[in-house]
Design a protein around this motif. Structure first.
Motif, PDB file in Angstrom:
ATOM      1  N   ALA A   1      -3.044  20.911 -15.673  1.00 26.25           N
ATOM      2  CA  ALA A   1      -2.978  20.606 -17.184  1.00 26.25           C
ATOM      3  C   ALA A   1      -4.176  19.593 -17.428  1.00 26.25           C
ATOM      4  O   ALA A   1      -5.248  19.919 -16.708  1.00 26.25           O
ATOM      5  CB  ALA A   1      -1.715  19.382 -17.107  1.00 26.25           C
ATOM      6  N   LYS A   2      -4.200  18.862 -18.390  1.00 31.35           N
ATOM      7  CA  LYS A   2      -5.161  17.510 -18.563  1.00 31.35           C
ATOM      8  C   LYS A   2      -4.175  16.353 -18.836  1.00 31.35           C
ATOM      9  O   LYS A   2      -3.416  16.218 -18.005  1.00 31.35           O
ATOM     10  CB  LYS A   2      -5.643  17.963 -20.075  1.00 31.35           C
ATOM     11  N   PHE A   3      -4.521  15.656 -19.836  1.00 36.33           N
ATOM     12  CA  PHE A   3      -3.985  14.220 -20.331  1.00 36.33           C
ATOM     13  C   PHE A   3      -4.107  13.270 -19.046  1.00 36.33           C
ATOM     14  O   PHE A   3      -3.679  12.258 -19.334  1.00 36.33           O
ATOM     15  CB  PHE A   3      -2.312  14.527 -20.161  1.00 36.33           C
ATOM     16  N   GLY A   4      -4.952  13.306 -18.083  1.00 33.93           N
ATOM     17  CA  GLY A   4      -5.212  12.451 -17.285  1.00 33.93           C
ATOM     18  C   GLY A   4      -6.640  11.758 -17.476  1.00 33.93           C
ATOM     19  O   GLY A   4      -7.306  12.164 -17.963  1.00 33.93           O
ATOM     20  N   PRO A   5      -6.799  10.472 -16.590  1.00 35.79           N
ATOM     21  CA  PRO A   5      -8.021   9.808 -16.570  1.00 35.79           C
ATOM     22  C   PRO A   5      -9.093  10.372 -15.680  1.00 35.79           C
ATOM     23  O   PRO A   5     -10.109   9.844 -15.315  1.00 35.79           O
ATOM     24  CB  PRO A   5      -7.639   8.364 -16.231  1.00 35.79           C
ATOM     25  N   TRP A   6      -8.754  11.435 -15.025  1.00 37.23           N
ATOM     26  CA  TRP A   6      -9.391  11.960 -13.458  1.00 37.23           C
ATOM     27  C   TRP A   6     -10.751  12.818 -14.403  1.00 37.23           C
ATOM     28  O   TRP A   6     -10.588  13.260 -15.410  1.00 37.23           O
ATOM     29  CB  TRP A   6      -8.519  12.708 -12.686  1.00 37.23           C
TER      30      TRP A   6
ATOM     31  N   TYR B   1     -21.731   3.323 -18.616  1.00 34.94           N
ATOM     32  CA  TYR B   1     -20.314   3.968 -18.469  1.00 34.94           C
ATOM     33  C   TYR B   1     -19.949   4.868 -19.470  1.00 34.94           C
ATOM     34  O   TYR B   1     -20.701   4.610 -20.709  1.00 34.94           O
ATOM     35  CB  TYR B   1     -19.266   2.769 -18.178  1.00 34.94           C
ATOM     36  N   ILE B   2     -18.721   5.393 -19.771  1.00 36.39           N
ATOM     37  CA  ILE B   2     -17.992   6.161 -20.933  1.00 36.39           C
ATOM     38  C   ILE B   2     -16.705   5.538 -20.940  1.00 36.39           C
ATOM     39  O   ILE B   2     -16.190   5.020 -19.925  1.00 36.39           O
ATOM     40  CB  ILE B   2     -18.075   7.706 -20.584  1.00 36.39           C
TER      41      ILE B   2
ATOM     42  N   TYR C   1      -9.507   4.564 -20.189  1.00 32.61           N
ATOM     43  CA  TYR C   1     -10.247   4.736 -18.934  1.00 32.61           C
ATOM     44  C   TYR C   1     -11.729   4.477 -19.139  1.00 32.61           C
ATOM     45  O   TYR C   1     -12.272   4.473 -20.297  1.00 32.61           O
ATOM     46  CB  TYR C   1     -10.082   6.289 -18.430  1.00 32.61           C
ATOM     47  N   LEU C   2     -12.294   3.974 -18.080  1.00 33.77           N
ATOM     48  CA  LEU C   2     -13.764   3.805 -18.037  1.00 33.77           C
ATOM     49  C   LEU C   2     -14.280   4.356 -16.886  1.00 33.77           C
ATOM     50  O   LEU C   2     -13.785   4.449 -15.671  1.00 33.77           O
ATOM     51  CB  LEU C   2     -14.270   2.361 -18.020  1.00 33.77           C
ATOM     52  N   ARG C   3     -15.356   5.258 -16.824  1.00 30.67           N
ATOM     53  CA  ARG C   3     -16.181   5.840 -15.776  1.00 30.67           C
ATOM     54  C   ARG C   3     -17.631   5.279 -15.852  1.00 30.67           C
ATOM     55  O   ARG C   3     -18.236   5.700 -16.597  1.00 30.67           O
ATOM     56  CB  ARG C   3     -15.760   7.413 -15.992  1.00 30.67           C
ATOM     57  N   SER C   4     -18.005   5.285 -14.510  1.00 29.20           N
ATOM     58  CA  SER C   4     -19.590   5.258 -14.322  1.00 29.20           C
ATOM     59  C   SER C   4     -19.883   6.106 -13.298  1.00 29.20           C
ATOM     60  O   SER C   4     -19.022   7.030 -12.875  1.00 29.20           O
ATOM     61  CB  SER C   4     -19.909   3.718 -13.798  1.00 29.20           C
ATOM     62  N   ASN C   5     -21.250   6.445 -12.789  1.00 32.32           N
ATOM     63  CA  ASN C   5     -21.472   7.165 -11.956  1.00 32.32           C
ATOM     64  C   ASN C   5     -20.911   6.851 -10.469  1.00 32.32           C
ATOM     65  O   ASN C   5     -20.937   7.774  -9.726  1.00 32.32           O
ATOM     66  CB  ASN C   5     -22.998   7.117 -11.760  1.00 32.32           C
ATOM     67  N   ASP C   6     -20.559   5.649 -10.207  1.00 33.38           N
ATOM     68  CA  ASP C   6     -19.833   5.149  -8.818  1.00 33.38           C
ATOM     69  C   ASP C   6     -18.520   4.796  -9.121  1.00 33.38           C
ATOM     70  O   ASP C   6     -18.099   4.890  -7.791  1.00 33.38           O
ATOM     71  CB  ASP C   6     -20.464   3.991  -8.380  1.00 33.38           C
ATOM     72  N   PHE C   7     -17.777   4.452 -10.052  1.00 28.39           N
ATOM     73  CA  PHE C   7     -16.537   4.258 -10.108  1.00 28.39           C
ATOM     74  C   PHE C   7     -15.736   4.645 -11.476  1.00 28.39           C
ATOM     75  O   PHE C   7     -16.301   4.913 -12.443  1.00 28.39           O
ATOM     76  CB  PHE C   7     -16.170   2.673 -10.112  1.00 28.39           C
ATOM     77  N   ALA C   8     -14.506   5.140 -10.853  1.00 27.08           N
ATOM     78  CA  ALA C   8     -13.530   5.611 -12.114  1.00 27.08           C
ATOM     79  C   ALA C   8     -12.200   4.604 -12.202  1.00 27.08           C
ATOM     80  O   ALA C   8     -11.665   4.466 -11.102  1.00 27.08           O
ATOM     81  CB  ALA C   8     -13.107   7.001 -12.018  1.00 27.08           C
ATOM     82  N   PHE C   9     -12.020   4.085 -13.438  1.00 21.94           N
ATOM     83  CA  PHE C   9     -11.084   3.134 -13.525  1.00 21.94           C
ATOM     84  C   PHE C   9     -10.190   3.330 -14.592  1.00 21.94           C
ATOM     85  O   PHE C   9     -10.842   3.882 -15.818  1.00 21.94           O
ATOM     86  CB  PHE C   9     -11.608   1.593 -13.796  1.00 21.94           C
ATOM     87  N   SER C  10      -9.095   3.123 -14.634  1.00 16.04           N
ATOM     88  CA  SER C  10      -8.034   3.266 -15.907  1.00 16.04           C
ATOM     89  C   SER C  10      -6.853   2.486 -15.771  1.00 16.04           C
ATOM     90  O   SER C  10      -6.522   1.865 -14.689  1.00 16.04           O
ATOM     91  CB  SER C  10      -7.584   4.806 -15.846  1.00 16.04           C
TER      92      SER C  10
END
Length: 605
Positions: free
Chosen positions: A399-404, A475-476, A489-498
């Motif tokens: 599916a989709k819908f996730g922060p991953w 980040y995005i 959600y927020l993502r950088s090159n080193d971390f993924a956070f939601s």
């Protein structure tokens, strides 16, 4: 080859734009992307094929780290069309939005119309941005002057392959939705129709029989999920290559270009006007594939049918570290209950469908380039590979819908006739976002996006990334309100956070904007992945002793951005009813500046 030709092009003519968007398209379905990121043509799962997209990528620049701002069709496309983050447009789901509120600005196609462009869309657009009026409700906002919709035009005229549609009947004198039918169109023009859903819950024995016959005939694989058990995740297309709904989208696109400055009869017998060669044009080609129903034609499916794929690793123990919201997402969308052979089929058919899309994209790009050559006109091609991503077993879901990553990360390709502006055989790895599409296209068409009139745009001109390879953002960000509830959600090159962004989807206007910052920590449902050691995002460390303070820091950073830096929440049933949250203006500064003492310097799990 095209450089010499375009030196002689009419310099007064603004460039033509072709914007291609596929749906649910993984970047690793592209051999060129895999070679650029891993050195191998195959994806991490196995064999893929994309010769036409590879050729297109070789003619321009591929942005390897492109992120959608919402992992669902409607809000993602809304962010692309508006150039604004979901939290600044108030568009988080499949809600119908409109352009009446005073904070809403014109879409980038509407801006180009004012600049003298003709705009046309073929296939799927579906940004859910409309006009609105008392007594009128939601109606066409006029983003495009000419429209061919895959559902309302092609499928409505009974062209294509297999699709579902609502059925309306008169009940007690009133027209009501009584259920959903699937319609199968065979090559000889015959049809099979059967209900897959009846609102009264009573599907006939005949419908059950015909549905079973179709499923056996075309090896249909349906989802096991709670979210929608009618979804088709694999099978053979009832139509051959060239006759599917996506092929009909390309047919209409080509007819429009081939019949310039004249009239033609379209695929369902309607006489329409072809393209005006004296006017610059924005063409949006919106493929429905590889979205469900995942039904590659036999000629493509056979090339993948016996390929062996690696199913992504997943252990249900990973769920023990996830907050309830993400566990719910898994429960609604899980792939783990499939048999081994069904998982293989799901992956085989998905990549086969992508390969079929590659062939259609090749046809469309060739037609567009030939049109521009014929008319001695400059051009820019922007290919957004998927309005968002798609899981094939990662995190246990299809599916989709996730922060991953598999939900939110993809790639984009830019190709121009002017190789001085967009060079060939070039890759860039900076973080780019789908909100960058609007300013990029506008800028290329001569609009000064740096001017005061366009300061509301959240994106930047991607051409800037070509000349300067440094990162301009750390980040995005994004947000989604579907399936499992509101999550940012927020993502950088080193971390993924939601984190959960609201207590519920339908919070009344005037609700608690700071809720996710002020509520108890467990209510915010934090998830943090250290991508340095866990690039596949299998170990949520938000509650781990060594990462807890870092997760709390990200909570403040992301919460201030999406909740307090000009967030809007709108009552879309009225003309101009919204609240604007400004308790953290400037929080979205594109910088992380994480205190070093919060970052573990070695793997702790």
């Amino acid at each position: 080859m095209l450089n010499t030709f375009f030196v002689q092009a009419q310099k007064s003519q603004r460039p033509n734009i072709l914007w291609i968007v596929t749906d649910d398209h993984r970047a690793d379905a592209l051999e060129c992307y895999n070679r650029a990121t891993s050195g191998k043509s195959e994806s991490a799962l196995g064999y893929v094929s994309s010769p036409n997209i590879d050729k297109l990528a070789s003619q321009g620049v591929m942005f390897l780290n492109s992120f959608c701002n919402s992992p669902a069709c409607g809000p993602s496309r809304g962010s692309m069309l508006s150039g604004r983050y979901p939290f600044r447009h108030g568009h988080y789901s499949f809600t119908l939005t409109h352009q009446q509120p005073d904070f809403v600005k014109a879409s980038f196609p509407q801006i180009l119309q004012k600049e003298g462009y003709h705009t046309a869309v073929f296939g799927k657009a579906d940004s859910y941005i409309y006009r609105w009026g008392p007594g009128q409700g939601f109606y066409d906002a006029g983003h495009y002057d000419y429209k061919v919709h895959f559902k309302h035009d092609i499928q409505k005229n009974e062209l294509g392959d297999l699709w579902g549609q609502p059925v309306y009947e008169k009940v007690s004198g009133k027209k009501q939705n009584v259920g959903t039918q699937e319609i199968v169109r065979y090559p000889d023009g015959s049809f099979k129709r059967y209900y897959i859903k009846r609102n009264n819950g009573q599907i006939s024995e005949q419908d059950i029989k015909v549905k079973a016959e179709v499923e056996a005939e075309f090896e249909i694989l349906r989802a096991y999920t709670r979210y929608n058990k009618t979804l088709i995740l694999g099978g053979e297309n009832p139509q051959p290559a060239g006759e599917t709904v996506d092929a009909k989208i390309v047919d209409e696109f080509k007819l429009y270009l081939e019949n310039q400055d004249g009239k033609f009869v379209n695929s369902w017998g309607k006489t329409v006007e072809g393209i005006n060669s004296d006017q610059p044009v924005l063409l949006n080609l919106g493929f429905h594939l590889p979205h469900t129903p995942v039904l590659p034609p036999k000629s493509f499916r056979d090339k993948f049918k016996n390929r062996k794929y690696k199913v992504p690793d997943f252990d249900e123990q990973e769920l023990e570290k996830l907050p309830p919201q993400l566990v719910k997402l898994y429960q609604n969308l899980n792939m783990s209950e499939m048999k081994a052979e069904e998982k293989q089929q799901a992956i085989q058919d998905y990549y086969a469908f992508c390969a079929y899309g590659d062939a259609l994209i090749g046809e469309a790009v060739d037609a567009f380039e030939q049109y521009c050559i014929k008319n001695k006109q400059e051009y820019l091609i922007v290919f957004t590979v998927g309005d968002h991503g798609w899981h094939l077993g990662e995190q246990g879901i299809e599916a989709k819908f996730g922060p991953w990553k598999q939900s939110v990360q993809s790639t984009m390709i830019l190709v121009a006739s002017d190789k001085a502006k967009v060079p060939q055989n070039t890759y860039r790895s900076q973080l780019v976002e789908y909100v960058d599409i609007a300013p990029t296209i506008l800028s290329y068409c001569g609009v000064n996006v740096e001017g005061s009139d366009y300061q509301y745009l959240d994106g930047v001109d991607m051409l800037n990334f070509i000349s300067d390879t440094t990162e301009i953002r750390d980040y995005i960000v994004g947000e989604i309100h579907l399936v499992a509830g509101p999550r940012a959600y927020l993502r950088s090159n080193d971390f993924a956070f939601s984190m959960r962004s609201r207590p519920a989807i339908n919070v009344p206007l005037g609700g608690k904007m700071r809720w996710a910052l002020d509520c108890k920590r467990e209510k915010a449902e934090l998830a943090l992945y250290d991508l340095r050691y866990d690039p596949l995002e299998r170990n949520n460390v938000a509650d781990a002793k060594e990462y807890k303070a870092l997760a709390d820091w990200f909570r403040q950073k992301l919460g201030n951005i999406v909740l307090g830096d000009q967030r809007v929440e709108v009552n879309w049933k009225e003309a101009n009813s919204y609240i604007l949250s400004d308790f953290a203006i400037g929080a979205d500064d594109k910088k992380l500046n994480i205190p070093k003492n919060l970052i573990p310097q070695h793997k702790t799990f």
